[in-house]
Design a protein around this motif. Structure first.
Motif, PDB file in Angstrom:
ATOM      1  N   TYR A 146       0.845  -1.195   0.000  1.00 24.55           N
ATOM      2  CA  TYR A 146       0.000   0.000   0.000  1.00 24.55           C
ATOM      3  C   TYR A 146       0.879   1.243   0.000  1.00 24.55           C
ATOM      4  CZ  TYR A 146      -3.569  -3.303   1.597  1.00 24.55           C
ATOM      5  OH  TYR A 146      -4.416  -4.374   1.714  1.00 24.55           O
ATOM      6  N   MET A 147       0.347   2.293  -0.636  1.00 27.74           N
ATOM      7  CA  MET A 147       0.993   3.597  -0.618  1.00 27.74           C
ATOM      8  C   MET A 147      -0.072   4.638  -0.326  1.00 27.74           C
ATOM      9  SD  MET A 147       1.553   6.670  -2.206  1.00 27.74           S
ATOM     10  CE  MET A 147       0.673   6.393  -3.745  1.00 27.74           C
ATOM     11  N   GLU A 148       0.130   5.372   0.776  1.00 28.89           N
ATOM     12  CA  GLU A 148      -0.796   6.437   1.140  1.00 28.89           C
ATOM     13  C   GLU A 148      -0.093   7.780   0.988  1.00 28.89           C
ATOM     14  OE1 GLU A 148      -1.979   6.776   5.282  1.00 28.89           O
ATOM     15  OE2 GLU A 148      -3.936   7.562   4.695  1.00 28.89           O
ATOM     16  N   LEU A 149      -0.742   8.695   0.309  1.00 33.42           N
ATOM     17  CA  LEU A 149      -0.207  10.038   0.119  1.00 33.42           C
ATOM     18  C   LEU A 149      -1.210  11.038   0.680  1.00 33.42           C
ATOM     19  CD1 LEU A 149       2.227  11.585  -1.093  1.00 33.42           C
ATOM     20  CD2 LEU A 149       0.907  11.805  -3.207  1.00 33.42           C
ATOM     21  N   ARG A 150      -0.736  11.938   1.540  1.00 30.48           N
ATOM     22  CA  ARG A 150      -1.607  12.867   2.256  1.00 30.48           C
ATOM     23  C   ARG A 150      -1.444  14.290   1.737  1.00 30.48           C
ATOM     24  NH1 ARG A 150       0.899   9.376   5.549  1.00 30.48           N
ATOM     25  NH2 ARG A 150       2.587  10.829   6.046  1.00 30.48           N
ATOM     26  N   SER A 151      -2.332  15.155   2.175  1.00 29.73           N
ATOM     27  CA  SER A 151      -2.292  16.587   1.839  1.00 29.73           C
ATOM     28  C   SER A 151      -2.154  16.793   0.337  1.00 29.73           C
ATOM     29  CB  SER A 151      -1.136  17.266   2.595  1.00 29.73           C
ATOM     30  OG  SER A 151      -1.254  17.084   3.984  1.00 29.73           O
ATOM     31  N   LEU A 152      -3.042  16.173  -0.393  1.00 27.08           N
ATOM     32  CA  LEU A 152      -2.952  16.195  -1.857  1.00 27.08           C
ATOM     33  C   LEU A 152      -3.179  17.589  -2.420  1.00 27.08           C
ATOM     34  CD1 LEU A 152      -4.981  12.930  -2.587  1.00 27.08           C
ATOM     35  CD2 LEU A 152      -2.506  13.247  -2.853  1.00 27.08           C
ATOM     36  N   THR A 153      -2.433  17.904  -3.476  1.00 22.57           N
ATOM     37  CA  THR A 153      -2.647  19.120  -4.267  1.00 22.57           C
ATOM     38  C   THR A 153      -2.808  18.697  -5.723  1.00 22.57           C
ATOM     39  OG1 THR A 153      -0.350  19.567  -4.853  1.00 22.57           O
ATOM     40  CG2 THR A 153      -1.101  20.350  -2.687  1.00 22.57           C
ATOM     41  N   SER A 154      -3.127  19.654  -6.559  1.00 18.74           N
ATOM     42  CA  SER A 154      -3.297  19.338  -7.985  1.00 18.74           C
ATOM     43  C   SER A 154      -2.000  18.802  -8.590  1.00 18.74           C
ATOM     44  CB  SER A 154      -3.777  20.571  -8.745  1.00 18.74           C
ATOM     45  OG  SER A 154      -2.859  21.643  -8.585  1.00 18.74           O
ATOM     46  N   ASP A 155      -0.870  19.161  -8.002  1.00 15.70           N
ATOM     47  CA  ASP A 155       0.420  18.655  -8.499  1.00 15.70           C
ATOM     48  C   ASP A 155       0.592  17.150  -8.279  1.00 15.70           C
ATOM     49  OD1 ASP A 155       2.352  21.615  -7.583  1.00 15.70           O
ATOM     50  OD2 ASP A 155       1.150  21.158  -9.358  1.00 15.70           O
ATOM     51  N   ASP A 156      -0.259  16.575  -7.447  1.00 13.88           N
ATOM     52  CA  ASP A 156      -0.199  15.127  -7.194  1.00 13.88           C
ATOM     53  C   ASP A 156      -1.024  14.334  -8.193  1.00 13.88           C
ATOM     54  OD1 ASP A 156      -0.226  16.029  -3.764  1.00 13.88           O
ATOM     55  OD2 ASP A 156       1.509  15.237  -4.875  1.00 13.88           O
ATOM     56  N   THR A 157      -1.710  15.015  -9.092  1.00 14.05           N
ATOM     57  CA  THR A 157      -2.444  14.312 -10.152  1.00 14.05           C
ATOM     58  C   THR A 157      -1.438  13.556 -11.005  1.00 14.05           C
ATOM     59  OG1 THR A 157      -4.269  15.881 -10.230  1.00 14.05           O
ATOM     60  CG2 THR A 157      -3.837  14.596 -12.229  1.00 14.05           C
ATOM     61  N   ALA A 158      -1.567  12.237 -11.027  1.00 11.30           N
ATOM     62  CA  ALA A 158      -0.566  11.406 -11.698  1.00 11.30           C
ATOM     63  C   ALA A 158      -1.042   9.962 -11.755  1.00 11.30           C
ATOM     64  CB  ALA A 158       0.771  11.468 -10.955  1.00 11.30           C
ATOM     65  N   LEU A 159      -0.314   9.201 -12.545  1.00 14.25           N
ATOM     66  CA  LEU A 159      -0.467   7.750 -12.562  1.00 14.25           C
ATOM     67  C   LEU A 159       0.555   7.204 -11.571  1.00 14.25           C
ATOM     68  CD1 LEU A 159      -2.160   5.723 -14.175  1.00 14.25           C
ATOM     69  CD2 LEU A 159      -0.380   5.732 -15.921  1.00 14.25           C
ATOM     70  N   TYR A 160       0.078   6.414 -10.627  1.00 14.29           N
ATOM     71  CA  TYR A 160       0.953   5.873  -9.586  1.00 14.29           C
ATOM     72  C   TYR A 160       1.189   4.393  -9.870  1.00 14.29           C
ATOM     73  CZ  TYR A 160       0.439  10.187  -7.032  1.00 14.29           C
ATOM     74  OH  TYR A 160       0.494  11.512  -6.672  1.00 14.29           O
ATOM     75  N   TYR A 161       2.465   4.034 -10.071  1.00 12.39           N
ATOM     76  CA  TYR A 161       2.845   2.658 -10.365  1.00 12.39           C
ATOM     77  C   TYR A 161       3.462   2.000  -9.139  1.00 12.39           C
ATOM     78  CZ  TYR A 161       2.679   3.877 -15.377  1.00 12.39           C
ATOM     79  OH  TYR A 161       2.294   4.275 -16.633  1.00 12.39           O
ATOM     80  N   CYS A 162       3.040   0.789  -8.858  1.00 17.88           N
ATOM     81  CA  CYS A 162       3.832  -0.048  -7.963  1.00 17.88           C
ATOM     82  C   CYS A 162       4.671  -0.955  -8.858  1.00 17.88           C
ATOM     83  CB  CYS A 162       2.977  -0.861  -7.004  1.00 17.88           C
ATOM     84  SG  CYS A 162       1.989  -2.184  -7.761  1.00 17.88           S
ATOM     85  N   ALA A 163       5.791  -1.401  -8.329  1.00 21.30           N
ATOM     86  CA  ALA A 163       6.675  -2.241  -9.124  1.00 21.30           C
ATOM     87  C   ALA A 163       7.457  -3.152  -8.196  1.00 21.30           C
ATOM     88  CB  ALA A 163       7.630  -1.380  -9.959  1.00 21.30           C
ATOM     89  N   ARG A 164       7.677  -4.357  -8.633  1.00 16.27           N
ATOM     90  CA  ARG A 164       8.487  -5.294  -7.845  1.00 16.27           C
ATOM     91  C   ARG A 164       9.932  -5.141  -8.251  1.00 16.27           C
ATOM     92  NH1 ARG A 164       9.688 -11.477  -8.562  1.00 16.27           N
ATOM     93  NH2 ARG A 164      11.651 -10.483  -9.122  1.00 16.27           N
ATOM     94  N   VAL A 165      10.805  -5.031  -7.281  1.00 17.75           N
ATOM     95  CA  VAL A 165      12.220  -4.897  -7.616  1.00 17.75           C
ATOM     96  C   VAL A 165      12.799  -6.255  -7.993  1.00 17.75           C
ATOM     97  CG1 VAL A 165      12.452  -2.904  -6.116  1.00 17.75           C
ATOM     98  CG2 VAL A 165      13.071  -5.177  -5.255  1.00 17.75           C
ATOM     99  N   GLY A 166      14.004  -6.200  -8.555  1.00 11.16           N
ATOM    100  CA  GLY A 166      14.701  -7.417  -8.939  1.00 11.16           C
ATOM    101  C   GLY A 166      15.522  -7.973  -7.791  1.00 11.16           C
ATOM    102  N   SER A 167      16.580  -8.657  -8.121  1.00 11.93           N
ATOM    103  CA  SER A 167      17.385  -9.294  -7.082  1.00 11.93           C
ATOM    104  C   SER A 167      18.116  -8.270  -6.221  1.00 11.93           C
ATOM    105  CB  SER A 167      18.382 -10.274  -7.710  1.00 11.93           C
ATOM    106  OG  SER A 167      19.141  -9.615  -8.699  1.00 11.93           O
ATOM    107  N   GLY A 168      18.404  -7.109  -6.778  1.00 12.76           N
ATOM    108  CA  GLY A 168      18.921  -6.008  -5.979  1.00 12.76           C
ATOM    109  C   GLY A 168      17.741  -5.162  -5.551  1.00 12.76           C
TER     110      GLY A 168
END
Lengths: 119, 110
Positions: A80-102
């Motif tokens: 989960y990712m929670e972002l608070r105190s949102l402004t219009s600058d936070d309008t975006a596509l939010y990606y989660c991603a699994r890291v590799g071996s590092g």
């Protein structure tokens, strides 16, 4: 096969908070960390932070410190990712991603969750 | 924190070879690994190069990565250009506890 399924897009008012989920499958959840990257419309990739799925310890990008919280639930293989105190600058596509071996590279990307902030 | 600078755009004809650079502003390019991601319009990014030169399975060998300490930069080279290679390309590296992405390069296959 590795899959990352993210929650649906959300519309928020300025000042509100948003919590995006990322349910994973096809691998051992606690063996690879999860990172979050956002992309504003027409812009580049912006790293938000990373969380260890092994012990739940997060590392946040400095620009989001104090405003973001990343968590995991190993019982459901979900991050989960929670972002608070949102402004219009936070309008975006939010990606989660699994890291590799590092911890420093993405191996698998999620489909993204569109968060729109508007009054 | 350092910055990674990429050209805003590059273009080349089908069948040709194109190279996209990624220059590190401070610190050695060789000190931490560089990754490259491809993002086609309307899609999530995909990883095409990791640890400077390695390709994930399924990525064709037309894609190759390298680093050059003399210019403190990394490069992504795509040979035998195809129309499907038209996309945005991002380099990424890290330092201690932070990741850094380049601004992205739009590749147009003429």
């Amino acid at each position: 096969q590795v899959h990352l399924v993210q929650s649906r897009g959300e519309a928020k008012k300025p000042g509100a908070s948003v919590k995006v989920s990322c349910k994973t499958s096809g691998y051992s959840f606690t063996s690879f960390g999860i990172t979050w990257v956002r992309q504003a419309p027409g812009q580049g990739l912006d790293w938000m932070g990373w969380i260890s799925t092994y012990n739940g310890n997060p590392i946040y990008a400095q620009k989001f410190q104090g405003r973001v919280t990343m968590t995991t639930d190993a019982s459901t293989s979900t991050a989960y990712m929670e972002l608070r105190s949102l402004t219009s600058d936070d309008t975006a596509l939010y990606y989660c991603a699994r890291v590799g071996s590092g911890w420093f590279e993405v191996a698998y990307w999620g489909p993204g969750t569109l968060v729109t902030v508007s009054s | 924190n350092f910055m990674l600078t990429q050209p805003h755009s590059v273009s080349e004809s089908p069948g040709k070879t194109v190279t996209i650079s990624c220059t590190r502003s401070s610190g050695s390019i060789a000190s931490t690994y560089v990754q490259w991601y491809q993002q086609r319009p309307g899609s999530s990014p995909t990883t095409i190069i990791y640890e400077d030169t390695l390709r994930p399975s399924g990525v064709p060998d037309r894609f190759s990565g390298s680093i050059d300490s003399s210019s403190n930069s990394a490069s992504l080279t795509i040979s035998g250009l195809r129309a499907e290679d038209e996309a945005d390309y991002y380099c990424q590296s890290y330092e201690t506890s932070n990741w850094v992405f380049g601004g992205g390069t739009k590749l147009t296959v003429l």
